[in-house]
Design a protein around this motif. Structure first.
Motif, PDB file in Angstrom:
ATOM      1  N   THR A  53       0.832  -1.194   0.000  1.00  0.00           N
ATOM      2  CA  THR A  53       0.000   0.000   0.000  1.00  0.00           C
ATOM      3  C   THR A  53       0.872   1.251   0.000  1.00  0.00           C
ATOM      4  O   THR A  53       2.054   1.227   0.372  1.00  0.00           O
ATOM      5  CB  THR A  53      -0.909   0.044   1.233  1.00  0.00           C
ATOM      6  OG1 THR A  53      -0.096   0.146   2.408  1.00  0.00           O
ATOM      7  CG2 THR A  53      -1.801  -1.183   1.297  1.00  0.00           C
ATOM      8  N   ARG A  72      -7.723   7.508   3.835  1.00  0.00           N
ATOM      9  CA  ARG A  72      -8.237   6.417   2.996  1.00  0.00           C
ATOM     10  C   ARG A  72      -7.217   6.008   1.938  1.00  0.00           C
ATOM     11  O   ARG A  72      -7.014   4.821   1.671  1.00  0.00           O
ATOM     12  CB  ARG A  72      -9.542   6.846   2.329  1.00  0.00           C
ATOM     13  CG  ARG A  72     -10.168   5.758   1.449  1.00  0.00           C
ATOM     14  CD  ARG A  72     -11.559   6.150   0.975  1.00  0.00           C
ATOM     15  NE  ARG A  72     -11.520   7.305   0.089  1.00  0.00           N
ATOM     16  CZ  ARG A  72     -11.318   7.219  -1.236  1.00  0.00           C
ATOM     17  NH1 ARG A  72     -11.123   6.031  -1.805  1.00  0.00           N
ATOM     18  NH2 ARG A  72     -11.343   8.299  -1.961  1.00  0.00           N
ATOM     19  N   ARG A  73      -6.547   7.000   1.358  1.00  0.00           N
ATOM     20  CA  ARG A  73      -5.601   6.701   0.278  1.00  0.00           C
ATOM     21  C   ARG A  73      -4.353   5.969   0.789  1.00  0.00           C
ATOM     22  O   ARG A  73      -3.642   5.331   0.008  1.00  0.00           O
ATOM     23  CB  ARG A  73      -5.190   7.991  -0.429  1.00  0.00           C
ATOM     24  CG  ARG A  73      -6.318   8.660  -1.267  1.00  0.00           C
ATOM     25  CD  ARG A  73      -6.601   7.918  -2.493  1.00  0.00           C
ATOM     26  NE  ARG A  73      -7.667   8.292  -3.377  1.00  0.00           N
ATOM     27  CZ  ARG A  73      -8.218   9.468  -3.633  1.00  0.00           C
ATOM     28  NH1 ARG A  73      -7.869  10.557  -2.991  1.00  0.00           N
ATOM     29  NH2 ARG A  73      -9.141   9.604  -4.554  1.00  0.00           N
ATOM     30  N   ASP A  75      -4.313   3.315   2.356  1.00  0.00           N
ATOM     31  CA  ASP A  75      -4.549   1.884   2.214  1.00  0.00           C
ATOM     32  C   ASP A  75      -4.758   1.459   0.764  1.00  0.00           C
ATOM     33  O   ASP A  75      -5.074   0.303   0.491  1.00  0.00           O
ATOM     34  CB  ASP A  75      -5.767   1.477   3.049  1.00  0.00           C
ATOM     35  CG  ASP A  75      -5.524   1.707   4.536  1.00  0.00           C
ATOM     36  OD1 ASP A  75      -4.386   1.470   4.987  1.00  0.00           O
ATOM     37  OD2 ASP A  75      -6.460   2.150   5.231  1.00  0.00           O
ATOM     38  N   ALA A  76      -4.553   2.402  -0.161  1.00  0.00           N
ATOM     39  CA  ALA A  76      -4.684   2.081  -1.582  1.00  0.00           C
ATOM     40  C   ALA A  76      -3.357   1.556  -2.123  1.00  0.00           C
ATOM     41  O   ALA A  76      -2.286   1.845  -1.584  1.00  0.00           O
ATOM     42  CB  ALA A  76      -5.106   3.325  -2.363  1.00  0.00           C
ATOM     43  N   TYR A  77      -3.441   0.779  -3.201  1.00  0.00           N
ATOM     44  CA  TYR A  77      -2.254   0.304  -3.897  1.00  0.00           C
ATOM     45  C   TYR A  77      -1.946   1.248  -5.063  1.00  0.00           C
ATOM     46  O   TYR A  77      -2.844   1.960  -5.544  1.00  0.00           O
ATOM     47  CB  TYR A  77      -2.467  -1.125  -4.397  1.00  0.00           C
ATOM     48  CG  TYR A  77      -2.523  -2.129  -3.262  1.00  0.00           C
ATOM     49  CD1 TYR A  77      -1.359  -2.759  -2.819  1.00  0.00           C
ATOM     50  CD2 TYR A  77      -3.733  -2.403  -2.613  1.00  0.00           C
ATOM     51  CE1 TYR A  77      -1.407  -3.662  -1.761  1.00  0.00           C
ATOM     52  CE2 TYR A  77      -3.782  -3.307  -1.560  1.00  0.00           C
ATOM     53  CZ  TYR A  77      -2.613  -3.924  -1.136  1.00  0.00           C
ATOM     54  OH  TYR A  77      -2.650  -4.805  -0.081  1.00  0.00           O
ATOM     55  N   HIS A  84      -1.670   1.050  -8.244  1.00  0.00           N
ATOM     56  CA  HIS A  84      -2.496   0.984  -9.455  1.00  0.00           C
ATOM     57  C   HIS A  84      -3.898   1.565  -9.237  1.00  0.00           C
ATOM     58  O   HIS A  84      -4.621   1.827 -10.210  1.00  0.00           O
ATOM     59  CB  HIS A  84      -2.607  -0.473  -9.949  1.00  0.00           C
ATOM     60  CG  HIS A  84      -3.468  -1.341  -9.092  1.00  0.00           C
ATOM     61  ND1 HIS A  84      -2.985  -2.005  -7.978  1.00  0.00           N
ATOM     62  CD2 HIS A  84      -4.795  -1.646  -9.165  1.00  0.00           C
ATOM     63  CE1 HIS A  84      -3.959  -2.692  -7.416  1.00  0.00           C
ATOM     64  NE2 HIS A  84      -5.077  -2.495  -8.111  1.00  0.00           N
ATOM     65  N   GLU A  85      -4.283   1.776  -7.990  1.00  0.00           N
ATOM     66  CA  GLU A  85      -5.615   2.315  -7.697  1.00  0.00           C
ATOM     67  C   GLU A  85      -5.635   3.847  -7.707  1.00  0.00           C
ATOM     68  O   GLU A  85      -6.696   4.436  -7.547  1.00  0.00           O
ATOM     69  CB  GLU A  85      -6.091   1.802  -6.332  1.00  0.00           C
ATOM     70  CG  GLU A  85      -6.267   0.287  -6.299  1.00  0.00           C
ATOM     71  CD  GLU A  85      -6.654  -0.244  -4.922  1.00  0.00           C
ATOM     72  OE1 GLU A  85      -7.595  -1.064  -4.851  1.00  0.00           O
ATOM     73  OE2 GLU A  85      -6.035   0.170  -3.929  1.00  0.00           O
ATOM     74  N   LEU A  86      -4.495   4.464  -7.903  1.00  0.00           N
ATOM     75  CA  LEU A  86      -4.419   5.926  -7.939  1.00  0.00           C
ATOM     76  C   LEU A  86      -4.176   6.408  -9.356  1.00  0.00           C
ATOM     77  O   LEU A  86      -3.596   5.706 -10.192  1.00  0.00           O
ATOM     78  CB  LEU A  86      -3.281   6.419  -7.037  1.00  0.00           C
ATOM     79  CG  LEU A  86      -3.328   6.034  -5.556  1.00  0.00           C
ATOM     80  CD1 LEU A  86      -2.145   6.652  -4.819  1.00  0.00           C
ATOM     81  CD2 LEU A  86      -4.640   6.471  -4.922  1.00  0.00           C
ATOM     82  N   SER A  87      -4.572   7.645  -9.627  1.00  0.00           N
ATOM     83  CA  SER A  87      -4.287   8.271 -10.920  1.00  0.00           C
ATOM     84  C   SER A  87      -2.799   8.589 -11.015  1.00  0.00           C
ATOM     85  O   SER A  87      -2.066   8.558 -10.015  1.00  0.00           O
ATOM     86  CB  SER A  87      -5.090   9.559 -11.067  1.00  0.00           C
ATOM     87  OG  SER A  87      -4.624  10.536 -10.128  1.00  0.00           O
ATOM     88  N   ARG A  97      -0.271   9.289  -7.915  1.00  0.00           N
ATOM     89  CA  ARG A  97       0.916   8.455  -7.705  1.00  0.00           C
ATOM     90  C   ARG A  97       2.176   9.321  -7.589  1.00  0.00           C
ATOM     91  O   ARG A  97       3.052   9.054  -6.757  1.00  0.00           O
ATOM     92  CB  ARG A  97       1.076   7.445  -8.842  1.00  0.00           C
ATOM     93  CG  ARG A  97       0.151   6.255  -8.754  1.00  0.00           C
ATOM     94  CD  ARG A  97       0.580   5.137  -9.677  1.00  0.00           C
ATOM     95  NE  ARG A  97       0.496   5.492 -11.086  1.00  0.00           N
ATOM     96  CZ  ARG A  97      -0.562   5.253 -11.850  1.00  0.00           C
ATOM     97  NH1 ARG A  97      -1.637   4.660 -11.343  1.00  0.00           N
ATOM     98  NH2 ARG A  97      -0.566   5.597 -13.124  1.00  0.00           N
TER      99      ARG A  97
END
Length: 336
Positions: free
Chosen positions: A120, A157-158, A160-162, A164-167, A171
């Protein structure tokens, strides 16, 4: 991108980083003599300033930056001096774990490739803080603060994102947060906006400039885009085929080049020269360190080339106060 974000700043402070005759040799593909991909590069990065490394692909910009942070290929050989706060980083025994991330940090060109896809964002940004022994809850708060500082919305929240899940823009902001986590004094930014659209590019550049001014950071900006360098750099170092063609204040260098290569680069980008002029593409293909011509490496593409240029490698000399050029006829270039 509009007008420059700030006017270039003069400084008389001792440099944080000084490259003096830096060389980098890489093994030749298939054996043979090593290739000198960085050849006698010299420049300073004073505290609080931005120095732009400019040049086409293969000019040695990225290899120079990788030498600064100790991430050259395993079999690379270096020479000259690379002084960080007066300490030569090229000497045997340099503690790169102390320098890298804590004192000098890097923002890579492609965050999707640079970030670990299986971890993450929060875990990656917080890694340097965990290694310092900070408690888990404190690390999460610090990571959220870092993401918020670089403009990532809903940072908790972000975290815990990976990747590839972000623009692409988010990133890159996460990559900047990761670089800032160790509280460095120097940021190396390798083409930090290349993969982004124009609107996001401008936002990222403004973010970098804002962070730099708030924290008093120095920045070494690697770019082939003169518009980017014109907008954010205080000093410009123009590289060609692994060598420095010229260096000096960014404004003066781009307005009145002292080397035919710089002049050709400026002419090829109308937004740097004037809002209405047509682009004038550079003739021929760029030389590389592996096929560097004799004499001045730029002479096969240079309209001013003479017999001397084909034979004699030009020495780098001061042609105006604070401006250096490796051209036999630099005064002629400036006056034309």
């Amino acid at each position: 991108m509009g007008e420059p974000l700030t006017a270039p700043r003069a400084t008389t402070a001792a440099p944080l980083l000084r490259a003096d005759g830096l060389t980098v040799d890489l093994p030749a593909p298939g054996g043979g003599e090593p290739v000198r991909v960085v050849d006698g590069v010299t420049f300073d990065v004073p505290a609080g300033t931005t120095v732009g490394l400019i040049g086409e692909s293969g000019s040695g910009k990225t290899m120079t930056a990788l030498a600064v942070i100790g991430l050259l290929p395993e079999r690379a050989a270096t020479g000259g001096e690379l002084a960080w706060r007066g300490e030569n980083l090229l000497r045997p025994g340099t503690d790169w774990h102390r320098v890298r991330g804590h004192e000098i940090a890097m923002i890579f060109q492609d965050p999707l490739a640079a970030l670990n896809p299986s971890l993450t964002i929060g875990r990656q940004v917080g890694e340097i803080l965990r290694r310092a022994g900070r408690p888990r809850a404190e690390v999460r708060r610090a990571v959220a603060d870092l993401l918020d500082r670089v403009g990532v919305p809903d940072p908790v929240r972000r975290m815990d994102a990976y990747p590839h899940e972000l623009s692409g823009g988010l990133r890159q902001r996460a990559m900047i947060a990761l670089a800032l986590a160790g509280s460095p004094s120097l940021l190396l930014a390798d083409e930090p906006t290349t993969a982004l659209d124009v609107t996001v590019q401008a936002r990222i550049l403004r973010l970098l400039r804002s962070i730099q001014q708030e924290q008093g950071l120095a920045m070494l900006l690697v770019s082939h885009d003169l518009r980017v360098v014109a907008h954010v750099a205080d000093e410009a170092v123009v590289m060609y085929a692994g060598r420095v063609a010229e260096r000096g204040p960014a404004g003066a260098t781009l307005r009145r080049p002292a080397h035919p290569y710089t002049r050709a680069l400026v002419a090829s980008v109308p937004a740097v020269r004037t809002r209405t002029a047509l682009a004038d593409p550079l003739p021929g293909a760029p030389a590389t360190p592996a096929n560097r011509p004799s004499g001045c490496a730029f002479h096969p593409r240079c309209s001013l080339a003479r017999d001397r240029c084909r034979i004699e490698v030009p020495r780098t000399r001061e042609v105006e106060p604070g401006r250096w050029s490796a051209c036999h006829f630099a005064e002629e270039v400036i006056g034309s």
